[in-house]
Scaffold this motif. Structure first.
Motif: not given
Length: 119
Positions: A16-18, A65-67, A73-83
Motif C-alpha cells: 500500500s501507499l498513500r 484505491f480510495t480518494i 488541510k487543503n489536502t486530497i489523498y489517494l489511498q492505494m491498496n493491493s498494488l
C-alpha cells in the motif's frame, strides 16, 4: 490554484501507499488523480468533489484505491491498496472548476509523483 503531489515510492506487489496532494488558492469543484505509465497515455484514476459527496474511480482501481479530502488541510489523498505492477506510473493530481472526469477539463496540474510496484 497550485497543487503539490507527494507520497510516491517503491513498494512490493500487494502493498500500500498513500499519495497526498496539497492545494493552495481557490477550492476547486473537483480534484482528481491521473496516472501515466511508461510508454502510455495519461489516464484517469479517481476524482472527488469539493464536498466529498461525489467520487469517481476507473475500473482498473475501483475497490483497491480510495480518494478522500480534508478541506481544512487543503489536502486530497489517494489511498492505494493491493498494488499491482501495472499500477506503476507517475501520478498527477489535478483540479477542475466543474464536476468531471475528462482530462481536458482539468485546468490545474501538480508536478507528479512516481509510484513503482515491484513484482
Amino acid at each position: 490554484v497550485q497543487l503539490q503531489a507527494s507520497g510516491g515510492g517503491l513498494v512490493q506487489a500487494g502493498g500500500s501507499l498513500r499519495l497526498s496532494c496539497t492545494a493552495s488558492g481557490r477550492t476547486s469543484a473537483m480534484v482528481a488523480w491521473f496516472r501515466q505509465a511508461p510508454g502510455k497515455e495519461r489516464e484517469f484514476a479517481a476524482a472527488i468533489s469539493r464536498l466529498s459527496d461525489v467520487t469517481y474511480y476507473s475500473d482498473s482501481v475501483r475497490g483497491r484505491f480510495t480518494i478522500s479530502r480534508d478541506n481544512a488541510k487543503n489536502t486530497i489523498y489517494l489511498q492505494m491498496n493491493s498494488l499491482k505492477p501495472e499500477d506503476t506510473a507517475v501520478y498527477y493530481c489535478a483540479a477542475a472548476r466543474r464536476v468531471t472526469t475528462r482530462e481536458r477539463d482539468y485546468d490545474y496540474w501538480g508536478q507528479g509523483t512516481q509510484v513503482t510496484v515491484s513484482s
